[in-house]
Design a protein around this motif. Structure first.
Motif, short mmCIF file in Angstrom:
data_model
loop_
_atom_site.label_atom_id
_atom_site.label_comp_id
_atom_site.label_asym_id
_atom_site.label_seq_id
_atom_site.Cartn_x
_atom_site.Cartn_y
_atom_site.Cartn_z
N ASN A 1 -2.80 7.22 -8.63
CA ASN A 1 -1.59 7.81 -9.18
C ASN A 1 -1.38 7.32 -10.60
OD1 ASN A 1 0.47 5.48 -9.37
ND2 ASN A 1 -0.31 5.29 -7.27
N ASN B 1 0.85 -1.18 0.00
CA ASN B 1 0.00 0.00 0.00
C ASN B 1 0.89 1.24 0.00
OD1 ASN B 1 0.73 0.58 2.81
ND2 ASN B 1 -0.67 -1.10 3.35
N ASN B 2 0.29 2.39 0.10
CA ASN B 2 1.04 3.65 0.03
C ASN B 2 1.24 4.28 1.40
OD1 ASN B 2 1.39 3.79 -2.86
ND2 ASN B 2 -0.83 4.11 -2.99
N LYS C 1 3.27 5.06 4.72
CA LYS C 1 4.70 5.13 5.03
C LYS C 1 4.88 5.94 6.31
CE LYS C 1 5.77 9.26 2.32
NZ LYS C 1 6.71 9.86 1.36
N VAL D 1 6.10 7.68 -5.24
CA VAL D 1 4.64 7.70 -5.13
C VAL D 1 4.22 7.12 -3.78
CG1 VAL D 1 2.50 6.73 -6.02
CG2 VAL D 1 4.23 7.60 -7.60
N SER D 2 3.42 7.88 -3.06
CA SER D 2 2.88 7.39 -1.79
C SER D 2 1.43 7.83 -1.64
CB SER D 2 3.71 7.92 -0.60
OG SER D 2 3.71 9.34 -0.60
N TYR D 3 0.68 7.70 -2.74
CA TYR D 3 -0.72 8.13 -2.74
C TYR D 3 -1.48 7.33 -3.78
CZ TYR D 3 1.35 10.76 -6.60
OH TYR D 3 2.04 11.10 -7.74
N PHE D 4 -2.79 7.37 -3.67
CA PHE D 4 -3.68 6.70 -4.62
C PHE D 4 -4.91 7.58 -4.84
CE2 PHE D 4 -7.20 4.04 -5.89
CZ PHE D 4 -6.64 3.17 -6.81
N LEU E 1 9.63 1.91 1.32
CA LEU E 1 8.76 2.09 0.17
C LEU E 1 9.54 2.71 -0.98
CD1 LEU E 1 5.81 1.82 -0.80
CD2 LEU E 1 5.42 4.15 0.00
#
Length: 497
Positions: A398, A377-378, A380, A393-396, A389
């Motif tokens: 994207n 998943n995003n 962190k 990218v750490s979002y959805f 990670l």
């Protein structure tokens, strides 16, 4: 069968190092200005060692603090795909697991032999993620609504003015609360019976307590109650035996489990289910959502679907038994929740507690809590982060990461889908009238006991209430017992004169 990820370390033939891997030449002496001089602040080896030591203790669980754990496997032996699409419940599937048995009221250092409920919690490491079946050795509970849970725990814990008694319910505050809560009558029957003093964890039943839901591939739901039935049968000790055993060895149950697994006497339990079609939800004189009630097996027999075997002791008590985190809201596709008001509160409370006591939101990265199929998943950052990670990218949603990790539905895969249920009503702080019968099942339980077992219940109430100083509380509880059985109330009352 996928295996639990191993993160064990063997110190054999290894050079002693700091937590950063720096080899240590002398682990007996601080760095000093001369042999008899003051210690130097630059001694990073000492600081590394003592800083860890100063932080080794974490908050113990508020309840279920004293526990014992073991590794094992569960094998599904019956096809239940008609009722659930849970992958680990397909016939022939073998799933690794970790179990934790516990007492409820006592602190970590309390005795195993207290008269108490026993926790019976199982973490299944399935190919679809972790599933926690968090239960007890008694099929019902003291209260119906989670709003009362903090009060129940505060009442049974040592009294705040003198921190006594330890791991015991025989005192004023507990019986003051209980005597004002008639809904606890059924649970108290079990708690005063031999079921509250098991001979061994290996000889103890387990129950999911709540009514859950199975959901099949077509989305049809079926109410389900979970039962663990020990292959060795159900055995208890009498109260006077418990006192002697506790005096000789307060670790009696913990030692019994550990030593038998070490000897290869692997304990086993059959997992059984009681299944109720959704259309039969209102069929019975009790409410399926009421955690103070059972479904009598005469009405719905228990169907055995598989077997659990415990075959390995933990390598490290703290890393595994103490850090394992259970949550009744940790579900897999094919199993879902119901509107039981006690269960609904536990879903919040357990996750919130683990976030606190294990230092933040990354407790699921501890080896004992990691899913065998990995997590993607995003999320962190946060205390105790172990996974790194990759990428920016750490979002959805994207596009820079190719839309990954993607939702299962976007690739035609099947992830967890909450069971669809029509909900329509006013927002209220009220309890359903279907929860109102507090004494019928308590009476059924008492009448189901043999004569010696009834004597033990009478003696249990008599001992507990004899430790209550308030005459008003004693009378109030006797009035509740009189609603269950007049002979029971009379006998207990006579013992208190």
């Amino acid at each position: 069968m996928q295996q639990i990820q191993e993160h064990t370390i063997d110190n054999a033939n290894r050079v002693l190092t700091t937590n950063d891997g720096v080899p240590i030449n002398d682990n007996n002496n601080m760095l000093k200005a001369g042999e008899r001089g003051p210690a130097l602040i630059e001694d990073f080896i000492f600081q590394d060692k003592l800083a860890h030591f100063d932080r080794e203790r974490i908050p113990e669980r508020v309840v279920h603090a004293r526990g014992s754990g073991a590794h094992g496997v569960f094998e599904t032996k019956v096809d239940v795909s008609k009722y659930t699409r849970a992958a680990f419940l397909k016939k022939g599937t073998v799933t690794p697991l970790f179990i934790r048995f516990s007492t409820v009221a006592g602190f970590k250092g309390s005795t195993d032999l207290a008269r108490d409920v026993r926790g019976f919690s199982v973490k299944f490491y399935t190919e679809e993620g972790n599933y926690d079946l968090v239960g007890n050795n008694i099929p019902v509970f003291f209260i119906q609504d989670s709003m009362n849970f903090p009060d129940l725990v505060h009442a049974v814990k040592p009294e705040p003015n003198n921190e006594m008694p330890q791991a015991a319910s025989a005192h004023d505050t507990f019986w003051d609360f209980i005597s004002l809560m008639p809904e606890s009558a059924h649970m108290l029957m079990w708690a005063m019976s031999d079921r509250a003093i098991p001979r061994s964890f290996r000889m103890m039943e387990g129950f999911g307590v709540h009514t859950f839901k199975f959901v099949n591939a077509e989305g049809k739901g079926t109410f389900v109650k979970f039962h663990w039935k020990p292959k060795l049968g159900v055995h208890s000790v009498a109260w006077n035996e418990a006192q002697k055993l506790s005096g000789f060895d307060s670790d009696f149950l913990r030692r019994d489990l550990w030593e038998n697994i070490e000897k290869g006497n692997f304990p086993q339990w059959d997992l059984g289910v009681q299944l109720v079609p959704e259309e039969d939800e209102q069929k019975y004189s009790f409410d399926l959502l009421d955690a103070t009630k059972i479904i009598p097996e005469e009405l719905i027999p228990v169907t055995i679907i598989g077997t659990m075997t415990l075959n390995r002791n933990p390598e490290n008590f703290f890393a595994e038994t103490e850090q394992v985190a259970f949550d009744p809201g940790r579900l897999v596709p094919g199993i879902d929740l119901t509107n039981d008001p006690l269960l609904q509160g536990r879903i919040f409370s357990y996750a919130d507690t683990q976030n606190y006591r294990l230092g933040g939101p990354n407790f699921h990265e501890l080896p004992i809590n990691r899913p065998v199929n990995g997590k993607y998943n995003n999320q962190k950052d946060g205390f105790g982060r172990q996974d790194i990670l990759k990428g920016n990218v750490s979002y959805f949603p994207n596009s820079l990461g190719g839309g990954c990790p993607y939702q299962a539905m976007l690739k035609g895969e099947t992830g967890f889908k909450s069971h669809e249920e029509k909900v329509d009503g006013y927002k209220v702080r009220r309890r359903s009238s279907s929860f109102a019968d507090h004494f019928t099942q308590a009476r059924l339980f008492f009448n189901s006991q043999t004569t010696p077992e009834k004597e033990h219940i009478i003696n249990g109430y008599s001992f507990e209430l004899s430790k209550v100083n308030s005459v008003a509380i004693r009378k109030r509880e006797l009035a509740i017992l009189n609603q269950i059985d007049q002979v029971l109330a009379t006998r207990v009352g006579a013992n208190l004169d």
